[in-house]
Scaffold this active site. Structure first.
Site, PDB file in Angstrom:
ATOM      1  N   CYS A  43       0.844  -1.193   0.000  1.00 40.04           N
ATOM      2  CA  CYS A  43       0.000   0.000   0.000  1.00 40.04           C
ATOM      3  C   CYS A  43       0.886   1.252   0.000  1.00 40.04           C
ATOM      4  O   CYS A  43       1.198   1.821   1.056  1.00 40.04           O
ATOM      5  CB  CYS A  43      -0.929  -0.020   1.208  1.00 40.04           C
ATOM      6  SG  CYS A  43      -2.089   1.355   1.206  1.00 40.04           S
ATOM      7  N   THR A 295     -25.822   3.246  11.033  1.00 40.93           N
ATOM      8  CA  THR A 295     -26.859   3.113  10.006  1.00 40.93           C
ATOM      9  C   THR A 295     -27.557   4.443   9.790  1.00 40.93           C
ATOM     10  O   THR A 295     -27.625   5.279  10.689  1.00 40.93           O
ATOM     11  CB  THR A 295     -27.903   2.037  10.374  1.00 40.93           C
ATOM     12  OG1 THR A 295     -28.866   1.967   9.319  1.00 40.93           O
ATOM     13  CG2 THR A 295     -28.593   2.321  11.680  1.00 40.93           C
ATOM     14  N   TYR A 296     -28.036   4.622   8.570  1.00 39.01           N
ATOM     15  CA  TYR A 296     -28.841   5.794   8.243  1.00 39.01           C
ATOM     16  C   TYR A 296     -30.244   5.329   7.874  1.00 39.01           C
ATOM     17  O   TYR A 296     -31.049   6.100   7.376  1.00 39.01           O
ATOM     18  CB  TYR A 296     -28.205   6.560   7.078  1.00 39.01           C
ATOM     19  CG  TYR A 296     -26.756   6.930   7.358  1.00 39.01           C
ATOM     20  CD1 TYR A 296     -26.433   8.117   8.014  1.00 39.01           C
ATOM     21  CD2 TYR A 296     -25.721   6.063   7.020  1.00 39.01           C
ATOM     22  CE1 TYR A 296     -25.112   8.435   8.291  1.00 39.01           C
ATOM     23  CE2 TYR A 296     -24.401   6.374   7.296  1.00 39.01           C
ATOM     24  CZ  TYR A 296     -24.099   7.555   7.929  1.00 39.01           C
ATOM     25  OH  TYR A 296     -22.782   7.864   8.209  1.00 39.01           O
ATOM     26  N   THR A 298     -31.146   3.621   5.399  1.00 34.34           N
ATOM     27  CA  THR A 298     -31.431   3.808   3.972  1.00 34.34           C
ATOM     28  C   THR A 298     -30.875   2.630   3.176  1.00 34.34           C
ATOM     29  O   THR A 298     -29.944   1.947   3.617  1.00 34.34           O
ATOM     30  CB  THR A 298     -30.750   5.072   3.423  1.00 34.34           C
ATOM     31  OG1 THR A 298     -29.347   4.969   3.675  1.00 34.34           O
ATOM     32  CG2 THR A 298     -31.288   6.331   4.073  1.00 34.34           C
ATOM     33  N   THR A 307     -31.594  -2.030   8.266  1.00 32.77           N
ATOM     34  CA  THR A 307     -30.559  -2.720   7.484  1.00 32.77           C
ATOM     35  C   THR A 307     -29.684  -3.632   8.342  1.00 32.77           C
ATOM     36  O   THR A 307     -28.665  -4.143   7.882  1.00 32.77           O
ATOM     37  CB  THR A 307     -29.635  -1.705   6.766  1.00 32.77           C
ATOM     38  OG1 THR A 307     -29.004  -0.895   7.762  1.00 32.77           O
ATOM     39  CG2 THR A 307     -30.400  -0.821   5.812  1.00 32.77           C
TER      40      THR A 307
END
Ligand SMILES: CC(C)C[C@H](N)C(=O)O
Length: 401
Positions: A43, A295-296, A298, A307
């Site tokens: 990386c 979480t939203y 959505t 969700t």
């Protein structure tokens, strides 16, 4: 990460503490360990960052030629770095013992915990970095710029015209399969929720489902088999290409099962870290919880959706790849909720992040927002970190008892 400010705050607090605040390891050691860990996955973005920091805190330029020019003590960490990054379940108390009983090159227990947290932090951050397509600046080796996929739906001309909607591209993206993707997923979640109540699988059946998912996850092919172009930057000095995830997955090696009942972050890992490196256990715990619970409500354009089932499937799938099993989870759910292109993305990003491509990123969850895909990346990153930590801490506990 700026899409998720609550998480970002927790992430930065932890990272700042690990790198800057009072702790068992000296500052240049911390950055050097960050370089070692990021280099395991080639990386360059993270390696470059920490090379700068390393030099700024007075690190010796010579060490940057490669691990064999660093002090013996750091060299000994190389083995742990490798195993942790690619096959953490193979860690034993003997590995720990070798580090703690190396005469004048010995690590103290507190130093070792600090190092382990740094290594797992940077392995998983490398996953996040590649997962989001973050590359070094354009003038650096391997660098090019990243264009958010949400923009790819627009023409540059649209943006220039202030025309925010992808009208004339709708037919291009509007094929049936992609269109209903989110709705199909939501329907599956609903069905699973309903079935949960009326059908209880036996213990044996649950164990079989876990084993099946674990075996299948090993067979998921991550990238075209060609080897990447060897990078010319600094990370090549640290990387031992003879040891990667691929080696063992190809040979179909067996991943043993770790039951969370026997060793969990909450009941075991957390208190061990807290005892040896105060405050860090707490911070990591908050960060894990933040990522797990974020979480939203959505799903793409749908609002007020629970969700949790989907997020749990993602988290548990990653742990499943690492052989970590929750007895009360029905691994059959994973196959219902995570499709093939998503699994390919997950496995690549978690196990060989350097192989993640823009195409893979774009192939899964095509209707979802860019911020939701970053959200997925957060889940993947934290689940990976916790999995690695669990194995390292279990080996340390075994050594101590
Ligand atoms: C990863 C996504 C499924 C997260 C979802 N948008 C939520 O707010 O819960």
């Amino acid at each position: 990460m700026g899409f998720h400010p609550q998480y970002l705050e927790s992430f930065l607090r932890t990272q700042h503490y690990l790198l800057q605040m009072d702790g068992p390891l000296s500052l240049h050691y911390r950055h050097y360990i960050g370089i070692m860990a990021a280099a395991r996955h080639q990386c360059s973005y993270l390696v470059n960052l920490h090379v700068n920091d390393f030099l700024q805190v007075g690190g010796d330029l010579k060490w940057l030629n490669g691990l064999d020019e660093a002090p013996q003590k750091l060299q000994q960490l190389g083995e742990l770095n490798k195993i942790l990054a690619h096959r953490p379940w193979l860690l034993t108390k003997e590995h720990i013992e070798r580090l703690l009983k190396a005469e004048e090159h010995s690590w103290s227990l507190a130093e070792l915990i600090h190092a382990v947290v740094l290594l797992t932090h940077y392995h998983s951050l490398a996953s996040f970095t590649f997962g989001c397509g973050i590359m070094p600046e354009i003038h650096c080796d391997g660098g090019h710029t990243f264009r958010p996929p949400s923009l790819s739906q627009y023409c540059v001309c649209d943006i220039a015209n202030g025309n925010g909607h992808a009208n004339h591209h709708d037919d291009l993206f509007g094929n049936q399969e992609v269109c209903g993707e989110v709705e199909v997923l939501m329907e599956r979640m609903k069905q699973l929720q309903e079935c949960r109540d009326d059908e209880e699988a036996s213990q044996e059946e649950m164990a079989t489902r876990f084993e099946r998912e674990k075996t299948e996850s090993m067979l998921v092919v991550t990238a075209e088999d060609e080897e990447g172009v060897p990078s010319r930057d600094i990370s090549r000095h640290f990387e031992d290409p003879s040891y990667g995830y691929k080696d063992f997955s190809r040979r179909g090696e067996h991943v043993p099962t770790l039951r969370v009942q026997d060793y969990s972050w909450e009941d075991h890992g957390f208190s061990l870290v807290n005892r040896l490196y105060p405050d860090v256990g707490q911070m990591l715990d908050e960060k894990f919880q933040m990522a797990y619970n974020l979480t939203y409500n959505t799903m793409a354009t749908h609002k007020d959706v629970d969700t949790s089932m989907l997020r749990r499937a993602i988290w548990n799938y990653i742990h499943c790849m690492f052989g970590i099993r929750y007895d009360d989870y029905d691994y059959g759910e994973i196959n219902q909720l995570l499709d093939r292109s998503f699994k390919i993305y997950i496995k690549t990003m978690v196990c060989s992040p350097e192989k993640t491509t823009k195409r893979m990123y774009e192939s899964f969850w095509r209707q979802f927002q860019h911020s939701e895909k970053v959200h997925v990346n957060l889940l993947l990153m934290e689940a990976r970190m916790q999995a690695e930590l669990l194995y390292a801490l279990r080996a340390i506990t075994r050594y101590m008892t």
